[in-house]
Design an enzyme around this catalytic site. Structure first.
Site, mmCIF file in Angstrom:
data_model
loop_
_atom_site.group_PDB
_atom_site.id
_atom_site.type_symbol
_atom_site.label_atom_id
_atom_site.label_comp_id
_atom_site.label_asym_id
_atom_site.label_seq_id
_atom_site.Cartn_x
_atom_site.Cartn_y
_atom_site.Cartn_z
ATOM 1 N N ASP A 8 0.880 -1.162 0.000
ATOM 2 C CA ASP A 8 0.000 0.000 0.000
ATOM 3 C C ASP A 8 0.926 1.223 0.000
ATOM 4 O OD1 ASP A 8 -2.341 1.639 0.480
ATOM 5 O OD2 ASP A 8 -1.688 1.766 2.561
ATOM 6 N N ASP A 10 -0.216 5.149 1.137
ATOM 7 C CA ASP A 10 -0.517 6.104 2.217
ATOM 8 C C ASP A 10 -0.586 5.419 3.574
ATOM 9 O OD1 ASP A 10 -1.116 8.878 1.013
ATOM 10 O OD2 ASP A 10 -2.207 7.517 -0.304
ATOM 11 N N ASP A 165 -1.668 -0.886 6.131
ATOM 12 C CA ASP A 165 -1.746 -0.212 7.429
ATOM 13 C C ASP A 165 -3.190 0.009 7.869
ATOM 14 O OD1 ASP A 165 -2.380 3.106 6.944
ATOM 15 O OD2 ASP A 165 -1.873 1.871 5.230
#
Length: 218
Positions: A8, A10, A165
């Site tokens: 991922d 961000d 995250d």
């Protein structure tokens, strides 16, 4: 056998999520709207529709979404003038490259946003495949980003691992059939992650080699 890693962006590679949270919080304070961490974390890793529904329902007078976004983005741009990689991210990228693994990125953000940071941080060179919201009809938690990345890499889902995250990212990865390693940040660490393969406080906690070895035993 793991042949590919998919990251991922961000909140995982650069902790932009904490910066966006502080920016939106600051902007909304001007309009006497409190933005809690719980509410903001619902939109981490996906589109911001839920966030703006919440904002509009709490504003005394309606404000254009674009105006709030612009004010928040100006603050974010200011705060991210000199972005910093999260701990040991580049170690993972170097390890993956040295091991001959395919390295991909799957992000619900725009290509322009993601690529600008990758170039600024001099890590764009590591990624053979990049999929963003510009490439799909639906972003995370829909699995389309991951499925398109897997398709382009040319490996089976059982041969790749995702690093995320957020809860929305975890859902997308598991729906795609991937093993998923969670590396939360300060905005997402309180979320109730379930059905993940492994959770790390940061990438410094375990080397990529150790992570892959552990996942191979699962």
């Amino acid at each position: 056998m793991i042949k590919a890693v998919i990251f991922d962006f961000d909140g995982l590679i650069v902790d932009t999520e904490s910066v966006w949270y502080e920016a939106y919080k600051e902007v909304l304070n001007r309009y006497e709207v409190e933005l809690t961490l719980q509410k903001f974390s619902e939109v981490v890793g996906t589109s911001d529709e839920i966030l703006f529904e919440y904002i509009n329902s709490n504003l005394k007078e309606p404000i254009e979404k674009e105006n709030i976004e612009q004010m928040a983005k100006e603050l974010v741009d200011e705060k991210l003038l000199e972005p910093v990689l999260r701990e040991s991210v580049e170690d993972y990228l170097i390890s993956a490259k040295n091991a001959g693994l395919q390295i991909a990125l799957a992000s619900s953000s725009s290509r322009e946003w993601v690529q600008s940071f990758l170039e600024k941080l001099n890590i764009y060179k590591y990624f053979s495949v990049i999929k963003t919201k510009d490439d799909v009809a639906k972003v995370k938690p829909d699995p389309e980003l991951y499925l398109k990345a897997i398709e382009e890499i040319g490996v089976d889902v059982t041969e790749a691992v995702a690093f995320e995250d957020s809860l929305n990212g975890l859902i997308a990865a598991t729906k795609a059939g991937l093993q998923c390693v969670i590396v939360p940040n300060s905005v997402t660490s309180h979320l109730a992650f379930e059905n993940h393969s492994l959770r790390l406080s940061s990438m410094a906690e375990k080397s990529l080699e150790d992570v892959i070895e552990q996942l191979s035993k699962n």
